[in-house]
Motif scaffolding. Sequence first.
Motif, short mmCIF file in Angstrom:
data_model
loop_
_atom_site.label_atom_id
_atom_site.label_comp_id
_atom_site.label_asym_id
_atom_site.label_seq_id
_atom_site.Cartn_x
_atom_site.Cartn_y
_atom_site.Cartn_z
N VAL A 223 0.87 -1.18 0.00
CA VAL A 223 0.00 0.00 0.00
C VAL A 223 0.90 1.22 0.00
O VAL A 223 1.62 1.48 0.98
N ALA A 224 0.89 1.95 -1.10
CA ALA A 224 1.85 3.04 -1.33
C ALA A 224 1.28 4.37 -0.85
O ALA A 224 0.36 4.92 -1.46
N TYR A 225 1.84 4.88 0.27
CA TYR A 225 1.41 6.20 0.71
C TYR A 225 2.30 7.27 0.09
O TYR A 225 3.41 6.99 -0.38
N SER A 226 1.80 8.50 0.05
CA SER A 226 2.48 9.63 -0.60
C SER A 226 2.93 9.26 -2.01
O SER A 226 4.08 9.53 -2.41
N GLY A 231 2.43 15.53 -3.09
CA GLY A 231 1.89 16.57 -3.95
C GLY A 231 2.88 17.15 -4.95
O GLY A 231 2.49 17.78 -5.94
N MET A 232 4.17 16.94 -4.71
CA MET A 232 5.18 17.59 -5.54
C MET A 232 5.12 17.13 -7.00
O MET A 232 5.32 17.92 -7.93
N LEU A 233 4.81 15.84 -7.21
CA LEU A 233 4.81 15.30 -8.57
C LEU A 233 3.60 15.74 -9.38
O LEU A 233 3.50 15.43 -10.57
N GLY A 234 2.68 16.45 -8.73
CA GLY A 234 1.56 17.01 -9.48
C GLY A 234 1.98 18.15 -10.38
O GLY A 234 1.28 18.50 -11.33
N GLY A 235 3.14 18.76 -10.07
CA GLY A 235 3.69 19.79 -10.94
C GLY A 235 3.27 21.20 -10.62
O GLY A 235 3.82 22.15 -11.18
N ALA A 281 0.48 15.06 -14.78
CA ALA A 281 1.65 14.44 -14.14
C ALA A 281 1.22 13.51 -13.00
O ALA A 281 1.80 12.43 -12.81
N SER A 282 0.21 13.93 -12.24
CA SER A 282 -0.30 13.08 -11.16
C SER A 282 -0.86 11.78 -11.70
O SER A 282 -0.61 10.69 -11.16
N GLN A 283 -1.62 11.87 -12.77
CA GLN A 283 -2.21 10.67 -13.37
C GLN A 283 -1.14 9.73 -13.90
O GLN A 283 -1.22 8.51 -13.73
N LEU A 284 -0.13 10.30 -14.55
CA LEU A 284 0.97 9.47 -15.06
C LEU A 284 1.69 8.76 -13.92
O LEU A 284 2.01 7.57 -14.01
N THR A 285 1.95 9.50 -12.85
CA THR A 285 2.65 8.93 -11.69
C THR A 285 1.85 7.78 -11.09
O THR A 285 2.40 6.69 -10.82
N LEU A 286 0.57 7.99 -10.87
CA LEU A 286 -0.27 6.94 -10.28
C LEU A 286 -0.38 5.74 -11.23
O LEU A 286 -0.33 4.58 -10.79
N ALA A 287 -0.54 6.00 -12.52
CA ALA A 287 -0.62 4.92 -13.49
C ALA A 287 0.66 4.09 -13.50
O ALA A 287 0.63 2.86 -13.63
N TRP A 288 1.80 4.78 -13.33
CA TRP A 288 3.08 4.06 -13.32
C TRP A 288 3.19 3.17 -12.07
O TRP A 288 3.65 2.03 -12.16
N ASP A 294 -0.24 -5.90 -9.74
CA ASP A 294 -1.55 -5.89 -9.09
C ASP A 294 -1.46 -5.90 -7.57
O ASP A 294 -2.49 -5.76 -6.89
N ASP A 295 -0.27 -6.07 -7.03
CA ASP A 295 -0.09 -6.05 -5.58
C ASP A 295 0.21 -4.64 -5.06
O ASP A 295 0.38 -4.45 -3.86
N PHE A 296 0.23 -3.63 -5.95
CA PHE A 296 0.46 -2.25 -5.54
C PHE A 296 -0.87 -1.51 -5.46
O PHE A 296 -1.67 -1.53 -6.40
N PHE A 297 -1.09 -0.81 -4.32
CA PHE A 297 -2.32 -0.06 -4.09
C PHE A 297 -1.95 1.35 -3.62
O PHE A 297 -1.75 1.58 -2.43
N PRO A 298 -1.83 2.32 -4.52
CA PRO A 298 -1.53 3.68 -4.07
C PRO A 298 -2.74 4.30 -3.38
O PRO A 298 -3.89 4.04 -3.75
N ILE A 299 -2.47 5.14 -2.36
CA ILE A 299 -3.56 5.77 -1.60
C ILE A 299 -3.35 7.28 -1.52
O ILE A 299 -3.15 7.83 -0.44
N PRO A 300 -3.42 7.98 -2.65
CA PRO A 300 -3.25 9.44 -2.60
C PRO A 300 -4.38 10.08 -1.80
O PRO A 300 -5.51 9.58 -1.78
N GLY A 301 -4.07 11.18 -1.17
CA GLY A 301 -5.08 11.94 -0.45
C GLY A 301 -5.23 13.32 -1.05
O GLY A 301 -4.33 13.80 -1.76
N THR A 302 -6.34 13.97 -0.79
CA THR A 302 -6.55 15.33 -1.25
C THR A 302 -7.71 15.94 -0.47
O THR A 302 -8.53 15.22 0.10
N THR A 303 -7.76 17.26 -0.46
CA THR A 303 -8.90 17.96 0.14
C THR A 303 -9.76 18.59 -0.95
O THR A 303 -10.73 19.28 -0.65
#
Length: 358
Positions: A223-226, A231-235, A281-288, A294-303
């Motif tokens: 489970v991949a946090y940050s 937020g930095m990779l959002g550009g 950039a955020s979408q590309l990062t998460l897609a990568w 299939d064992d990777f689960f990113p958990i980005p947060g946002t307000t």
Amino acid sequence: MQKAQEVLSKATGGKVGSLLPRARLGKNGPQVTRLGFGTMGLSAFYGNPKPDSERFAVLDKCYNDGELFWDSADVYGDSEELLGNWFKQNPGKREEIFLATKFANKALPDGGREIDSSPEYCRSSVEKSLKRLGLPFVDLYYVHRLDNKTPIEKTMEVLKQLKHEGKIKYIGLSECSEDSLRRACKVAHVDAVQIEYSPFALDIEQPQIGVLKACRELGCAVVAYSPIGRGMLGGTIRSPDDFEDGDFRKYAPRFSAENFPKNLQLVDKITEIAKKKGCTASQLTLAWILAQGDDFFPIPGTTNPQRLEENIGSLKVSLTSQEEKEIRKACEAAEVHGSRYPEAMAKALFADTPALNA
């Protein structure tokens, strides 16, 4: 289109999130949405929390868009209370959400904190978390950090008991070492390991750390946090001055005035690749990250509801093998400046614990 979605929803059990990609959480876990939602930023560490109405709107959108793997912790300000209030206001929706929370960051009378992963603190913590959440159980319960004093076997024994009692369904560790994970799994299966993972943080892949190798051998989800580099990779964040007062990132070495412009080189490279791909950039990062397995689960947060929608859009981004290699090459070529945490906090990363009979 709506009619087709309703038919598909019924065919897949009627759950809102059935239309988003899912995978099994570890070898023994349930099917959960590949993209989770980290609730930390709604309540703590990234400046002052927004009004409840705005925070509830983000949770509403999460639910309605089918992002149903939610992650909290007892140290995230009022996060558990916020979720508990949302559940009260939305009867019947809790059963569709796979909910994780954590313990081990202990508040001290002087306002400081220490790590306590002892069995006694584990048991008292889960009771407090359940009370704040207003729930009889949580789906996934993590040891947020290991205290370097309690043998992992003792912590796992109480987690195993809590599972038997029905107060937790699955067990997780966070920022553990390879050795701690392997020893833990001899007591009870660890379903998920939560770890920082992004183009800025590939540490788990290093042979000397060995966490990814161990996870895959043992059947533990990652489970991949940050995942967007806080937020930095959002550009859009270009300077430490972009952070408001009270934002944790002002004190993180990676975001210092000296290191920030150096780290923007990787951000700009990923942004360049994203523009060619026709995504953010955020979408590309998460897609990568999702493409790592299939064992990777990113958990980005946002307000921000719009940012949430953008993140979910990453599930539609399909990378070619050449694009994946191009991103990997950029990550491995980049020299990341500054550690993930200030020195005092960094000591708890990839933590070992003493031997049981020491």
